[in-house]
Structures are given as structure tokens and as C-alpha cells.
Motif scaffolding. Structure first.
Motif, PDB file in Angstrom:
ATOM      1  N   ARG A 126       1.098  -1.014   0.035  1.00 10.34           N
ATOM      2  CA  ARG A 126      -0.604  -0.281   0.001  1.00 10.34           C
ATOM      3  C   ARG A 126       0.402   1.806  -0.036  1.00 10.34           C
ATOM      4  N   HIS A 127       1.548   1.070   0.533  1.00 10.67           N
ATOM      5  CA  HIS A 127       2.644   2.756   0.520  1.00 10.67           C
ATOM      6  C   HIS A 127       3.665   2.645   0.239  1.00 10.67           C
ATOM      7  N   GLY A 128       4.450   1.521  -0.020  1.00  9.79           N
ATOM      8  CA  GLY A 128       5.388   1.407  -1.219  1.00  9.79           C
ATOM      9  C   GLY A 128       6.913   0.632   0.507  1.00  9.79           C
ATOM     10  N   HIS A 129       8.129   0.261  -0.251  1.00  8.27           N
ATOM     11  CA  HIS A 129       8.581  -0.221   0.750  1.00  8.27           C
ATOM     12  C   HIS A 129       9.670   0.134   1.192  1.00  8.27           C
ATOM     13  N   ALA A 130      10.154   1.919   0.675  1.00  9.19           N
ATOM     14  CA  ALA A 130      10.591   2.627   2.094  1.00  9.19           C
ATOM     15  C   ALA A 130       9.699   2.964   2.843  1.00  9.19           C
ATOM     16  N   VAL A 131       8.895   2.654   2.982  1.00  4.55           N
ATOM     17  CA  VAL A 131       7.618   3.288   4.450  1.00  4.55           C
ATOM     18  C   VAL A 131       7.880   1.701   4.925  1.00  4.55           C
ATOM     19  N   GLY A 132       8.142   0.570   4.490  1.00  4.95           N
ATOM     20  CA  GLY A 132       8.032  -0.764   5.178  1.00  4.95           C
ATOM     21  C   GLY A 132       9.855  -0.430   6.400  1.00  4.95           C
ATOM     22  N   ASP A 133       9.987  -0.119   5.206  1.00  5.21           N
ATOM     23  CA  ASP A 133      11.679  -0.219   6.304  1.00  5.21           C
ATOM     24  C   ASP A 133      11.200   1.121   7.607  1.00  5.21           C
ATOM     25  N   GLU A 134      10.603   1.822   7.193  1.00  9.05           N
ATOM     26  CA  GLU A 134      11.402   2.943   7.976  1.00  9.05           C
ATOM     27  C   GLU A 134      10.203   2.082   9.133  1.00  9.05           C
ATOM     28  N   VAL A 135       8.953   1.491   8.818  1.00  8.75           N
ATOM     29  CA  VAL A 135       8.496   1.228   9.823  1.00  8.75           C
ATOM     30  C   VAL A 135       9.411   0.149  10.679  1.00  8.75           C
ATOM     31  N   LEU A 136       9.539  -1.290   9.568  1.00  8.71           N
ATOM     32  CA  LEU A 136      11.090  -1.990  10.603  1.00  8.71           C
ATOM     33  C   LEU A 136      11.640  -1.461  11.373  1.00  8.71           C
ATOM     34  N   THR A 137      12.597  -0.404  11.254  1.00  8.26           N
ATOM     35  CA  THR A 137      13.500   0.750  11.958  1.00  8.26           C
ATOM     36  C   THR A 137      13.099   1.069  12.875  1.00  8.26           C
ATOM     37  N   GLN A 138      11.369   1.384  12.147  1.00 12.16           N
ATOM     38  CA  GLN A 138      11.342   2.043  14.345  1.00 12.16           C
ATOM     39  C   GLN A 138      10.942   0.847  14.921  1.00 12.16           C
ATOM     40  N   VAL A 139      10.366  -0.342  14.557  1.00 12.24           N
ATOM     41  CA  VAL A 139       9.646  -0.927  15.526  1.00 12.24           C
ATOM     42  C   VAL A 139      11.103  -1.894  15.958  1.00 12.24           C
ATOM     43  N   ALA A 140      12.607  -1.666  15.332  1.00 15.67           N
ATOM     44  CA  ALA A 140      13.249  -2.527  15.750  1.00 15.67           C
ATOM     45  C   ALA A 140      13.666  -1.706  17.329  1.00 15.67           C
ATOM     46  N   GLN A 141      14.293  -0.088  17.012  1.00 12.09           N
ATOM     47  CA  GLN A 141      14.287   1.071  18.086  1.00 12.09           C
ATOM     48  C   GLN A 141      13.335   0.290  19.836  1.00 12.09           C
ATOM     49  N   VAL A 142      11.732   0.006  19.281  1.00 15.27           N
ATOM     50  CA  VAL A 142      11.697   0.136  20.371  1.00 15.27           C
ATOM     51  C   VAL A 142      11.424  -1.626  20.898  1.00 15.27           C
ATOM     52  N   LEU A 143      11.381  -2.728  20.274  1.00 18.30           N
ATOM     53  CA  LEU A 143      12.643  -3.567  20.781  1.00 18.30           C
ATOM     54  C   LEU A 143      13.006  -2.983  21.721  1.00 18.30           C
ATOM     55  N   ARG A 144      14.644  -2.792  20.846  1.00 17.09           N
ATOM     56  CA  ARG A 144      15.494  -2.271  21.553  1.00 17.09           C
ATOM     57  C   ARG A 144      15.642  -1.328  22.976  1.00 17.09           C
ATOM     58  N   GLN A 145      14.729  -1.098  22.973  1.00 12.90           N
ATOM     59  CA  GLN A 145      14.979   0.070  24.201  1.00 12.90           C
ATOM     60  C   GLN A 145      14.133  -0.348  25.320  1.00 12.90           C
ATOM     61  N   HIS A 146      13.689  -1.456  24.766  1.00 12.84           N
ATOM     62  CA  HIS A 146      12.061  -1.626  26.156  1.00 12.84           C
ATOM     63  C   HIS A 146      13.408  -2.964  25.904  1.00 12.84           C
TER      64      HIS A 146
END
Length: 312
Positions: A182-202
Motif C-alpha cells: 500500500r505504501h511502498g518499500h521505503a515506508v516498510g523499511d521505516e516501519v521495521l527500523t522504528q519497530v527495531a528501535q522500540v524493541l531495543r529500547q524496551h
């Protein structure tokens, strides 16, 4: 003949022509000469160096290293090469290689040493960057597949020796394909990056997370209590679900499906534990997503569809 006994108009021009720092000392470890590159490195002038020891010119910890190396060299009467550091006038410590050789008098007795210094700070920095690249996922900055599985293998060996269980979580971003479509791979990559940050921080101290591939993450827990395994999985699920993700002026709310597993026996292979967590993740996806499913028993062998050993 010792270098300091040579006429200055003979030895000093030779030393100054060399681009690398050069110094020489007598048998007592006292500096008897150096070149401009050496004094520039230390932010000193020749008068500040000649007649001084390493303890006069360097921080105590580095001076002790230099002193012990000098004594070992002059006792052995050979050449020497070792890595250490030098401290600049600004307080910065540079990584260097010392090359030293003994000097002998006319009777063949060790009368001192001569040394040069090679600055390898930039080389060390590049080596560290290459090492990071070899173990980090380039998109998320987390451990890559090989690194997290290697960590898991080492932890499993430690756990096995202590007869303690291994605990881990397999996490998968729900409906990730639809985000890409729906939004393209660039958005998908950003979602993965932010999910990774959330996991690492918690994560708790000692816990590690890596990207296994695609939208899948592996969390290796330091603790071994079964109830903590479920609690950590549920906490991570809730944190991700409640954390808004921003990308290209679009706000996302994504969820995780999580499969949790712990080793059932002291001799259970770590790959079997990962496979059971993977199967629990499949159950979580199949039964509605956005949930944590515990793997309570070992699945039949035909369900172990991934050879995790080959991922290392």
C-alpha cells in the motif's frame, strides 16, 4: 657507539628527515634524543624530552606499559613490536604500534634502545566499522541473523553447563506485506527500523534482539524463568501496539505476533528451541495475530521446517 654520542650535526638531520616519530633511550630508560615528529606528537619540545623518563612524560598507566616493554626488550637484547596508545596534548589517545630495537656499545653490551611509532588510529577505526558491518543488520542496526544466532549458541552453551533453560521470543510484524503493497518499500523499511528501535529500547539488561530476516526478529532473554518469558513477550507486544510509528507524514499502529519458547531439557539443541518458538509464532499468526503464544512442548520432527544450524 650509543646514538647520543654521535655528533648532533650527523644524527639529528637524519632523524628530522624521517616522517615518523623516532626516539632513543639509554639503558636506564632515560630519553637521550628524538626528532621533531616525536615532540610534535607529544606536544613538547626537545628540551622537555631529553633527560626524562616515560613516567615524566606520559600518564601513569601508559608509562607503566612502556617501562615494562623497554625492560623486557633490553633484557632480551632483541627487537620488539607491540600495540599500545599514546596521549596527545588534547588528552586524546591514539592507537599506535611501537617498533623498538636495542642499541649496543663497542663491547656488544646493551646500552639502550631506539624506537619508532606508527599511528594506526584510523586503521583501528576502520577495522571496528568493518566488524560492526559484519555483525549488524544494515537497515535496523540490530544484530544480523548470523550475529544473533551466534550469541544464542554461546548463551546456550553457558546455560547447558549450568543446567539452566534457554528462553527466546520469535517476533513478526503483522500484516507487513500490506504495508509494503500500500505504501511502498521505503515506508516498510521505516516501519521495521522504528519497530527495531522500540524493541531495543524496551529490553532488559542482558537481553539481545536481532533481525532474522524480513519482518522477523529474534529476542534472546538473559533470564530463564518461564513466567518471565511470557511477561517479557506480552510487554513487548503491548509496547509496539501502543507506539505510533511515523513515516512520510503517515502514522502507523502495527502489532506483533510472538512465539515464545524455552528449552525443555538440559541437552535440548538450541535450534530445536528456535524451531518451537517459530512454530508458536505460526500459531499466533494463524489464530488472530497480535498475541503471544507459548510453545509448551516439542513439536513433531516433520514440523521443524527450518534448519537453524545452517543459518550461522
Amino acid at each position: 657507539m650509543f646514538l647520543s654520542q654521535l655528533p648532533p650535526d650527523v644524527i639529528q638531520p637524519v632523524l628530522e628527515a624521517l616522517p615518523m616519530p623516532v626516539f632513543f633511550k639509554d639503558r636506564a630508560g632515560i630519553y637521550r634524543g628524538c626528532n621533531l615528529a616525536f615532540t610534535t606528537l607529544l606536544g613538547l619540545c626537545p628540551a622537555d624530552v631529553v633527560g626524562k623518563s616515560v613516567f615524566d612524560l606520559s600518564p601513569p598507566d601508559l608509562a607503566q606499559v612502556y617501562f615494562e616493554a623497554d625492560e623486557a626488550l633490553m633484557s632480551a637484547g632483541q627487537d620488539q613490536r607491540y600495540e599500545s596508545q599514546v596521549q596527545t596534548p588534547s588528552g586524546q589517545r591514539l592507537d599506535v604500534i611501537f617498533y623498538k630495537s636495542v642499541l649496543r656499545d663497542t663491547e656488544g653490551q646493551v646500552s639502550g634502545l631506539v624506537g619508532t611509532i606508527l599511528d594506526i588510529t584510523e586503521r583501528k577505526r576502520m577495522e571496528q566499522q568493518l566488524a560492526e558491518m559484519a555483525t549488524r543488520d544494515p537497515l535496523t542496526g540490530l544484530m544480523n541473523r548470523r550475529a544473533i544466532l551466534s550469541h544464542l549458541e554461546r548463551l546456550h552453551a553457558d546455560r547447558r553447563s549450568q543446567r539452566q533453560p534457554l528462553c527466546l521470543l520469535m517476533c513478526d510484524v503483522d500484516h507487513f506485506k500490506s504495508i509494503n503493497d500500500r505504501h511502498g518499500h521505503a515506508v516498510g523499511d521505516e516501519v521495521l527500523t522504528q519497530v527495531a528501535q522500540v524493541l531495543r529500547q524496551h529490553l532488559r539488561d542482558g537481553d539481545q534482539v536481532g533481525r532474522i530476516g524480513g519482518e522477523e526478529f529474534l529476542v534472546v532473554l538473559q533470564s530463564t524463568e518461564p513466567e518471565q518469558l511470557a511477561q517479557v513477550g506480552e510487554r513487548l507486544r503491548q509496547v509496539v501496539a501502543s507506539h505510533p510509528l511515523m513515516s512520510l507524514d503517515t502514522t502507523f499502529s502495527v502489532t506483533l505476533s510472538i512465539g515464545a519458547a524455552r528449552s525443555l531439557r538440559a541437552d535440548e539443541d538450541w535450534a530445536s528451541v528456535v524451531s518451537r518458538a517459530d512454530q508458536a509464532l505460526y500459531v499466533a499468526k494463524r489464530t488472530g495475530r497480535d498475541r503471544v503464544v507459548m510453545a509448551d512442548s516439542e513439536p513433531p520432527r516433520q514440523l521443524l521446517h527450518k534448519d537453524w544450524h545452517k543459518q550461522l
